[in-house]
Design a protein around this motif. Structure first.
Motif, PDB file in Angstrom:
ATOM      1  N   SER A 256      -9.477   7.135   8.783  1.00 30.75           N
ATOM      2  CA  SER A 256      -8.586   7.414   7.570  1.00 30.75           C
ATOM      3  C   SER A 256      -9.606   7.071   6.348  1.00 30.75           C
ATOM      4  O   SER A 256      -9.668   7.947   5.636  1.00 30.75           O
ATOM      5  CB  SER A 256      -7.406   6.428   7.555  1.00 30.75           C
ATOM      6  OG  SER A 256      -6.749   6.572   6.419  1.00 30.75           O
ATOM      7  N   PRO A 257     -10.257   5.976   6.307  1.00 33.02           N
ATOM      8  CA  PRO A 257     -11.064   5.828   5.081  1.00 33.02           C
ATOM      9  C   PRO A 257     -12.329   6.617   5.149  1.00 33.02           C
ATOM     10  O   PRO A 257     -12.762   7.312   4.018  1.00 33.02           O
ATOM     11  CB  PRO A 257     -11.444   4.482   5.337  1.00 33.02           C
ATOM     12  CG  PRO A 257     -11.338   3.647   6.401  1.00 33.02           C
ATOM     13  CD  PRO A 257     -10.201   4.865   6.923  1.00 33.02           C
ATOM     14  N   THR A 259     -12.296   9.518   6.104  1.00 33.91           N
ATOM     15  CA  THR A 259     -11.844  11.169   5.790  1.00 33.91           C
ATOM     16  C   THR A 259     -11.681  10.863   4.422  1.00 33.91           C
ATOM     17  O   THR A 259     -12.107  12.074   3.529  1.00 33.91           O
ATOM     18  CB  THR A 259     -10.437  11.454   6.611  1.00 33.91           C
ATOM     19  OG1 THR A 259     -10.658  11.218   7.855  1.00 33.91           O
ATOM     20  CG2 THR A 259      -9.855  12.563   5.905  1.00 33.91           C
ATOM     21  N   SER A 260     -11.241   9.892   3.843  1.00 30.73           N
ATOM     22  CA  SER A 260     -10.880   9.806   2.222  1.00 30.73           C
ATOM     23  C   SER A 260     -12.130   9.922   1.515  1.00 30.73           C
ATOM     24  O   SER A 260     -12.461  10.604   0.605  1.00 30.73           O
ATOM     25  CB  SER A 260     -10.141   8.575   2.007  1.00 30.73           C
ATOM     26  OG  SER A 260      -8.832   8.410   2.219  1.00 30.73           O
ATOM     27  N   PHE A 264     -13.135  12.987  -1.110  1.00 34.55           N
ATOM     28  CA  PHE A 264     -13.258  12.686  -2.379  1.00 34.55           C
ATOM     29  C   PHE A 264     -14.963  12.768  -2.807  1.00 34.55           C
ATOM     30  O   PHE A 264     -15.205  13.423  -4.028  1.00 34.55           O
ATOM     31  CB  PHE A 264     -12.896  11.241  -2.775  1.00 34.55           C
ATOM     32  CG  PHE A 264     -11.581  11.162  -2.707  1.00 34.55           C
ATOM     33  CD1 PHE A 264     -10.623  11.951  -3.716  1.00 34.55           C
ATOM     34  CD2 PHE A 264     -10.729  10.362  -1.760  1.00 34.55           C
ATOM     35  CE1 PHE A 264      -9.331  11.958  -3.717  1.00 34.55           C
ATOM     36  CE2 PHE A 264      -9.329  10.184  -1.863  1.00 34.55           C
ATOM     37  CZ  PHE A 264      -8.679  10.825  -2.806  1.00 34.55           C
ATOM     38  N   TYR A 281     -11.465   9.219  -8.806  1.00 29.12           N
ATOM     39  CA  TYR A 281     -12.101   9.403  -7.438  1.00 29.12           C
ATOM     40  C   TYR A 281     -13.302   8.327  -7.068  1.00 29.12           C
ATOM     41  O   TYR A 281     -13.409   7.935  -5.839  1.00 29.12           O
ATOM     42  CB  TYR A 281     -13.046  10.859  -7.488  1.00 29.12           C
ATOM     43  CG  TYR A 281     -12.030  12.030  -7.210  1.00 29.12           C
ATOM     44  CD1 TYR A 281     -10.515  11.941  -7.699  1.00 29.12           C
ATOM     45  CD2 TYR A 281     -12.459  13.144  -7.145  1.00 29.12           C
ATOM     46  CE1 TYR A 281      -9.812  12.949  -7.346  1.00 29.12           C
ATOM     47  CE2 TYR A 281     -11.375  14.475  -6.931  1.00 29.12           C
ATOM     48  CZ  TYR A 281     -10.261  13.968  -7.178  1.00 29.12           C
ATOM     49  OH  TYR A 281      -9.129  15.143  -7.208  1.00 29.12           O
ATOM     50  N   ILE A 284     -11.351   5.314  -5.765  1.00 31.32           N
ATOM     51  CA  ILE A 284     -10.655   5.611  -4.231  1.00 31.32           C
ATOM     52  C   ILE A 284     -11.921   5.430  -3.361  1.00 31.32           C
ATOM     53  O   ILE A 284     -11.999   4.599  -2.324  1.00 31.32           O
ATOM     54  CB  ILE A 284     -10.144   6.804  -4.290  1.00 31.32           C
ATOM     55  CG1 ILE A 284      -8.979   6.981  -5.103  1.00 31.32           C
ATOM     56  CG2 ILE A 284      -9.761   7.226  -2.766  1.00 31.32           C
ATOM     57  CD1 ILE A 284      -8.289   8.292  -5.255  1.00 31.32           C
ATOM     58  N   GLU A 288     -11.879   2.519  -0.630  1.00 28.45           N
ATOM     59  CA  GLU A 288     -11.912   2.898   1.025  1.00 28.45           C
ATOM     60  C   GLU A 288     -13.312   2.309   1.633  1.00 28.45           C
ATOM     61  O   GLU A 288     -13.160   1.681   2.923  1.00 28.45           O
ATOM     62  CB  GLU A 288     -11.938   4.322   1.348  1.00 28.45           C
ATOM     63  CG  GLU A 288     -10.613   5.087   0.575  1.00 28.45           C
ATOM     64  CD  GLU A 288      -9.446   4.693   1.588  1.00 28.45           C
ATOM     65  OE1 GLU A 288      -9.623   4.776   2.750  1.00 28.45           O
ATOM     66  OE2 GLU A 288      -8.655   3.991   1.032  1.00 28.45           O
ATOM     67  N   TYR A 421      -0.911   2.584   4.162  1.00 30.15           N
ATOM     68  CA  TYR A 421      -2.017   1.940   3.776  1.00 30.15           C
ATOM     69  C   TYR A 421      -1.811   1.598   2.389  1.00 30.15           C
ATOM     70  O   TYR A 421      -2.958   0.963   1.593  1.00 30.15           O
ATOM     71  CB  TYR A 421      -3.198   3.026   3.743  1.00 30.15           C
ATOM     72  CG  TYR A 421      -3.671   3.237   5.244  1.00 30.15           C
ATOM     73  CD1 TYR A 421      -4.357   2.218   5.935  1.00 30.15           C
ATOM     74  CD2 TYR A 421      -3.419   4.499   6.096  1.00 30.15           C
ATOM     75  CE1 TYR A 421      -4.869   2.403   7.396  1.00 30.15           C
ATOM     76  CE2 TYR A 421      -3.597   4.608   7.251  1.00 30.15           C
ATOM     77  CZ  TYR A 421      -4.085   3.539   8.038  1.00 30.15           C
ATOM     78  OH  TYR A 421      -4.830   3.842   9.189  1.00 30.15           O
TER      79      TYR A 421
END
Length: 469
Positions: A256-257, A259-260, A264, A281, A284, A288, A421
């Motif tokens: 998940s992180p 992918t983030s 971004f 961005y 974030i 992550e 999350y």
């Protein structure tokens, strides 16, 4: 080389039986021979006395002038060899028994002992010139006829009796050997068969099949061994499932992180945006990345704790002051939600690893702040009970369903199945807490009422238990 347990069991049993039967044969022969000899001597004496009475009371004895005349028409029993000798050593009467070729040699010492009035008990060798002669029991009895001394020697015909006895013994013992060997062939299969099943099951388990379960109704050692095997298979099955879940959870937590961050980063590189959007961005991506760093740190911490067997640096310190320090350090979190603390912590000194317990109180207090309602209250109590420190951290938030209590200390387990999350966490905190408490020989438990309150209770020994060290 004999490798089969079945063959070894049969051979060992047959060998033991053969040795036992040989020993039993010689022992029985010895014991019964002695018993027969002892009983035979007494019976021979009685038989000799009856022969003497028969001679003395015979009708011919009244008119005969010599013992030879008196015994001329007397037929002595063929069961015995009987020899009557007068005072000059001459044979007056001789009965050869069932073996006409047998001789009954009498030595001068035996003759003189009996003719002088003694009773002789001993053996006589029917074939003294042969290497292995045939020894028989010999009884000598003195008596008088017409005031003349005589000696009566009597010996039983026991050769055939002993031969029959030996044949019977051999027949019985060989029958026992044959029947015992047959039964052990069947019994060994019954004994070895469960071991063969265990061997096959072990090979399957070595190939990764942990779902095997062996059925047994036996209550002996093999039954216990089978039950232990099933327990081991169950434990390995659970460990394999935990390993699989652990890998899946780690992959999910990392995916998940990552992918983030990837998304971004690509957006920053390809999309035109103003400075505010770019900063958003980047924030974030930073968050992550920090989450990944925390996950790696917690995984490393949990791995190290699993390898430890005792606290790293134990020392005496004030437990109440430690908890107050952790509360003050967490002020940004709880003050942002308007949470107040209700403390009941008297002065208390404990002997433990302060750095490790810092993480325990930090995790428990952070969880309470995280799941408490805004403007709520968190209660922390500290008490001494039977030489232990009992710390309870209580919040009045969403609570934990009863069916989740047994799972919350499992790595990566989250009560929120949706993995929200927005609520920071990776499901490792309580696993680390539980392991640290266990290293201190303590206990941790949870009590919760959904939508009302949750209380975590930690019990730690105030001083090290020498029996555990």
């Amino acid at each position: 080389m004999i490798k089969s347990l079945y063959v070894r069991t049969v051979l060992v049993f047959v060998g033991v039986v053969i040795v036992s039967l040989i020993l039993a044969f010689f022992l029985a022969t010895k014991l019964y021979s002695n018993s027969i000899k002892s009983m035979g001597e007494e019976q021979l004496i009685e038989s000799g006395k009856r022969i003497i009475m028969m001679i003395q009371n015979a009708p011919e004895a009244k008119t005969a002038s010599t013992l030879r005349e008196a015994t001329g028409n007397i037929m002595l029993t063929p069961v015995f060899q009987v020899k009557i000798v007068d005072e000059r050593g001459a044979v007056v009467k001789y009965s050869r028994g069932v073996d006409p070729n047998a001789q009954l040699p009498i030595t001068s010492e035996q003759y003189e002992h009996v003719i002088s009035g003694g009773i002789y008990r001993g053996v006589v060798d029917l074939h003294p010139r042969e290497t292995h002669g045939s020894e028989l029991m010999l009884i000598g009895l003195p008596f008088e006829f017409r005031e003349q001394p005589y000696a009566l020697f009597i010996s039983p015909e026991l050769n055939e009796l002993f031969d029959i006895f030996r044949r019977v013994m051999l027949t019985v013992l060989l029958s026992v050997l044959a029947m015992g060997s047959l039964l052990i062939l069947l019994a060994s299969r019954f004994i070895v068969k469960p071991l063969q099943r265990l061997t096959r099951a072990t090979k399957r388990m070595a190939q990764g099949d942990f779902g095997i379960v062996l059925q047994t109704k036996r209550k002996d050692e093999l039954g216990v061994l089978t039950a232990s095997f099933n327990e081991m298979a169950g434990s390995l099955r659970m460990l394999d499932q935990m390993r699989s879940d652990f890998v899946n959870n780690v992959a999910h937590e990392f995916q998940s992180p990552l992918t983030s961050i990837t998304g971004f980063t690509k957006a920053l590189r390809t999309k035109p945006m103003d400075e505010a959007g770019r900063r958003h961005y980047l924030t974030i991506i930073e968050e992550e990345s920090q989450r990944l760093a925390r996950l790696c740190s917690n995984l490393l911490r949990l791995s190290v704790l699993q390898q430890d067997r005792q606290p790293a640096h134990p020392a005496s310190y004030r437990l109440d002051e430690q908890i107050r320090r952790i509360i003050i350090a967490s002020e940004p979190q709880w003050s942002a939600k308007g949470i107040e603390f209700d403390l009941d912590m008297p002065d208390m000194t404990i002997y433990a690893d302060e750095d490790s317990l810092d993480q325990v109180w930090h995790n428990l207090i952070s969880n309470s702040v995280k799941f408490s309602k805004d403007n709520g209250t968190i209660g922390i109590t500290l008490a001494e009970r039977d030489g232990t420190a009992v710390v309870t951290v209580r919040d009045y938030g969403k609570g934990i369903p009863p069916e989740e209590h047994q799972h919350i200390f499992t790595p990566f387990y989250k009560v929120d199945k949706s993995r929200d999350y927005a609520v920071k966490g990776n499901g490792l905190g309580l696993s680390i807490v539980k392991r640290i408490v266990e290293l201190h020989h303590g206990e941790i438990s949870v009590a919760s009422v959904p939508a009302k309150e949750t209380a975590f209770t930690v019990t730690l020994p105030l001083q090290p238990d020498e029996r555990r060290s």
